[in-house]
Write a protein that holds these residues in place. Structure first.
Motif, PDB file in Angstrom:
ATOM      1  N   UNK A   3       0.670  -0.978  -0.125  1.00  0.00           N
ATOM      2  CA  UNK A   3       0.006  -0.047  -0.114  1.00  0.00           C
ATOM      3  C   UNK A   3       0.931   1.400  -0.065  1.00  0.00           C
ATOM      4  N   UNK A   4       0.504   2.224  -1.019  1.00  0.00           N
ATOM      5  CA  UNK A   4       1.244   3.516  -1.109  1.00  0.00           C
ATOM      6  C   UNK A   4       2.744   3.336  -0.782  1.00  0.00           C
ATOM      7  N   UNK A   5       3.234   2.481  -1.864  1.00  0.00           N
ATOM      8  CA  UNK A   5       4.716   2.224  -1.718  1.00  0.00           C
ATOM      9  C   UNK A   5       5.345   2.302  -3.349  1.00  0.00           C
ATOM     10  N   UNK A   6       6.639   2.643  -3.230  1.00  0.00           N
ATOM     11  CA  UNK A   6       7.201   2.388  -4.414  1.00  0.00           C
ATOM     12  C   UNK A   6       8.013   1.223  -4.300  1.00  0.00           C
ATOM     13  N   UNK A   7       8.190   0.533  -5.548  1.00  0.00           N
ATOM     14  CA  UNK A   7       8.827  -1.008  -5.417  1.00  0.00           C
ATOM     15  C   UNK A   7       9.926  -1.169  -6.506  1.00  0.00           C
ATOM     16  N   UNK A   8      10.768  -1.969  -6.257  1.00  0.00           N
ATOM     17  CA  UNK A   8      11.867  -2.413  -7.238  1.00  0.00           C
ATOM     18  C   UNK A   8      12.140  -3.884  -7.222  1.00  0.00           C
ATOM     19  N   UNK A   9      12.669  -4.433  -8.379  1.00  0.00           N
ATOM     20  CA  UNK A   9      12.989  -5.586  -8.611  1.00  0.00           C
ATOM     21  C   UNK A   9      14.322  -5.760  -9.592  1.00  0.00           C
ATOM     22  N   UNK A  10      15.019  -6.682  -9.443  1.00  0.00           N
ATOM     23  CA  UNK A  10      16.369  -6.623 -10.266  1.00  0.00           C
ATOM     24  C   UNK A  10      15.777  -6.638 -11.981  1.00  0.00           C
ATOM     25  N   UNK A  11      16.976  -6.397 -12.557  1.00  0.00           N
ATOM     26  CA  UNK A  11      16.822  -6.587 -14.068  1.00  0.00           C
ATOM     27  C   UNK A  11      18.165  -7.409 -14.588  1.00  0.00           C
ATOM     28  N   UNK A  59      21.622  -6.616 -15.880  1.00  0.00           N
ATOM     29  CA  UNK A  59      22.282  -5.437 -15.504  1.00  0.00           C
ATOM     30  C   UNK A  59      22.651  -5.262 -14.226  1.00  0.00           C
ATOM     31  N   UNK A  60      21.459  -5.798 -13.311  1.00  0.00           N
ATOM     32  CA  UNK A  60      21.657  -5.408 -11.606  1.00  0.00           C
ATOM     33  C   UNK A  60      22.957  -6.391 -11.184  1.00  0.00           C
ATOM     34  N   UNK A  61      23.190  -7.456 -11.895  1.00  0.00           N
ATOM     35  CA  UNK A  61      24.493  -8.047 -11.371  1.00  0.00           C
ATOM     36  C   UNK A  61      25.821  -7.185 -11.622  1.00  0.00           C
ATOM     37  N   UNK A  62      25.692  -6.209 -12.556  1.00  0.00           N
ATOM     38  CA  UNK A  62      27.082  -5.214 -12.860  1.00  0.00           C
ATOM     39  C   UNK A  62      26.872  -3.967 -11.971  1.00  0.00           C
ATOM     40  N   UNK A  63      25.428  -3.668 -11.895  1.00  0.00           N
ATOM     41  CA  UNK A  63      25.096  -2.370 -11.186  1.00  0.00           C
ATOM     42  C   UNK A  63      23.685  -2.641 -10.230  1.00  0.00           C
ATOM     43  N   UNK A  64      24.268  -3.189  -9.029  1.00  0.00           N
ATOM     44  CA  UNK A  64      23.190  -3.494  -8.179  1.00  0.00           C
ATOM     45  C   UNK A  64      22.328  -2.540  -7.847  1.00  0.00           C
ATOM     46  N   UNK A  65      22.445  -1.192  -8.131  1.00  0.00           N
ATOM     47  CA  UNK A  65      21.364  -0.451  -7.772  1.00  0.00           C
ATOM     48  C   UNK A  65      20.426  -0.128  -8.972  1.00  0.00           C
ATOM     49  N   UNK A  66      20.756  -0.523 -10.099  1.00  0.00           N
ATOM     50  CA  UNK A  66      19.994  -0.569 -11.120  1.00  0.00           C
ATOM     51  C   UNK A  66      18.847  -1.514 -11.284  1.00  0.00           C
ATOM     52  N   UNK A  67      17.631  -1.082 -11.423  1.00  0.00           N
ATOM     53  CA  UNK A  67      16.443  -2.275 -11.436  1.00  0.00           C
ATOM     54  C   UNK A  67      15.237  -1.587 -12.052  1.00  0.00           C
ATOM     55  N   UNK A  80      18.348  -9.914  -0.393  1.00  0.00           N
ATOM     56  CA  UNK A  80      19.887  -9.422  -0.469  1.00  0.00           C
ATOM     57  C   UNK A  80      20.421 -10.456  -1.570  1.00  0.00           C
ATOM     58  N   UNK A  81      20.054 -11.679  -1.424  1.00  0.00           N
ATOM     59  CA  UNK A  81      20.741 -12.745  -2.301  1.00  0.00           C
ATOM     60  C   UNK A  81      20.267 -12.256  -3.808  1.00  0.00           C
ATOM     61  N   UNK A  82      18.998 -12.104  -3.954  1.00  0.00           N
ATOM     62  CA  UNK A  82      18.464 -11.842  -5.478  1.00  0.00           C
ATOM     63  C   UNK A  82      18.909 -10.394  -5.869  1.00  0.00           C
ATOM     64  N   UNK A  83      19.455  -9.506  -4.975  1.00  0.00           N
ATOM     65  CA  UNK A  83      20.241  -8.163  -5.093  1.00  0.00           C
ATOM     66  C   UNK A  83      21.648  -8.305  -5.583  1.00  0.00           C
ATOM     67  N   UNK A  84      22.344  -9.153  -4.770  1.00  0.00           N
ATOM     68  CA  UNK A  84      23.768  -8.964  -4.714  1.00  0.00           C
ATOM     69  C   UNK A  84      24.468 -10.376  -5.133  1.00  0.00           C
ATOM     70  N   UNK A  85      23.548 -11.569  -5.098  1.00  0.00           N
ATOM     71  CA  UNK A  85      24.115 -12.704  -5.404  1.00  0.00           C
ATOM     72  C   UNK A  85      24.812 -12.903  -6.828  1.00  0.00           C
ATOM     73  N   UNK A  86      24.143 -12.294  -7.724  1.00  0.00           N
ATOM     74  CA  UNK A  86      24.616 -12.479  -9.043  1.00  0.00           C
ATOM     75  C   UNK A  86      25.894 -11.686  -9.105  1.00  0.00           C
ATOM     76  N   UNK A  87      26.395 -10.815  -8.602  1.00  0.00           N
ATOM     77  CA  UNK A  87      27.469 -10.023  -8.723  1.00  0.00           C
ATOM     78  C   UNK A  87      28.559 -10.769  -7.873  1.00  0.00           C
ATOM     79  N   UNK A  88      28.159 -11.299  -6.843  1.00  0.00           N
ATOM     80  CA  UNK A  88      29.264 -12.264  -6.074  1.00  0.00           C
ATOM     81  C   UNK A  88      29.777 -13.552  -7.047  1.00  0.00           C
TER      82      UNK A  88
END
Length: 259
Positions: free
Chosen positions: A36-44, A47-55, A172-180
């Motif tokens: 409710x009344x949120x902004x949300x983010x999901x990996x792409x 790209x997210x594996x190289x730039x974890x802040x991009x999604x 956290x794993x979905x966000x940073x796992x591919x980079x690791x």
């Protein structure tokens, strides 16, 4: 997957205290995927594996239904998967009521769903443009949003990356796992030399992305601030949103699955 129920140890993003809309905010439900009344983010990927802040990002109605834009509006079906991070706004202590939040969201959705040009380009008009357009329409520059006074691609990205909550224990794993994994594979395949080479390439790519988006936002290029007036838009002759019921803001899927 394993989920974490919403625990608001700290309140949602606050506004300068204005009109109070009584009653508790609707509960975040990770099982039903309602934010409710949120902004949300999901990996792409990748790209997210190289730039974890991009999604990929979306905006939610007061009842928590997710809307996102990829050249067309998706309702409750994010283009790159369900949210991994979310950030909630305290609508009950802001300049708009819950009904006005949904009304303005409906207007933003209609605006973005009616146009064919400029289209989705990733570098100038992207999913963040819908959020910037909506949030600036709701709050404008006169209402303080924590440290963010104007909403644009950079402030939305920073807010979600720095203060967004993960929707699941796997977040956290979905966000940073591919980079690791990428760095581990580089080391196993070629040792430190290969690992450092991959790291250097990643640094160059990150520098290019960060530099571009900072520059484009500072110059207010394209949809960095979600502005349509000077964009030379072309509207569809027959918009799928000509009837508001086509993309309802309310929760019509009470039995949303948790798979």
């Amino acid at each position: 997957g394993t989920t974490m129920e919403a625990k608001h140890d700290t309140p949602p993003i606050g506004l300068e205290r204005g009109e109070s809309h009584m009653g508790p905010m609707p509960q975040v439900s990770h099982v039903r995927r309602r934010y409710p009344a949120c902004i949300v983010w999901t990996p792409i990927a990748p790209i997210t594996a190289i730039c974890p802040y991009i999604g990929h990002v979306g905006i939610c109605s007061y009842e928590g239904v997710v809307f996102d834009w990829v050249g067309m509006i998706n309702r409750d079906n994010m283009a790159f998967g369900w949210p991994v991070r979310y950030l909630q706004f305290d609508v009950h202590h802001g300049p708009v009521s819950p009904d006005q939040w949904d009304e303005k969201l409906g207007e933003a959705v209609a605006t973005f769903n009616h146009v064919t040009a400029p289209g989705y380009t990733f570098v100038t008009w992207n999913c963040h443009s819908l959020l910037a357009h909506f949030l600036n329409e709701v709050y404008g520059a006169r209402h303080k949003q924590g440290v963010y006074r104007r909403w644009n691609v950079v402030t939305i990205c920073a807010a979600l990356f720095v203060t967004g909550r993960f929707t699941t224990l796997w977040g956290p794993l979905l966000t940073f796992g591919p980079t690791i994994v990428a760095y581990v594979v580089a080391y196993v395949v070629g040792g430190w030399g290969t690992l450092l080479a991959v790291f250097r390439v990643a640094c160059y790519i990150n520098a290019a992305f960060i530099g571009w988006f900072l520059l484009a936002t500072a110059l207010a290029l394209g949809g960095m601030h979600g502005r349509w007036k000077s964009a030379g838009i072309t509207r569809r002759r027959h918009s799928p949103l000509s009837d508001d019921s086509d993309l309802p803001l309310g929760d019509t899927d009470a039995g949303a699955s948790s798979s």
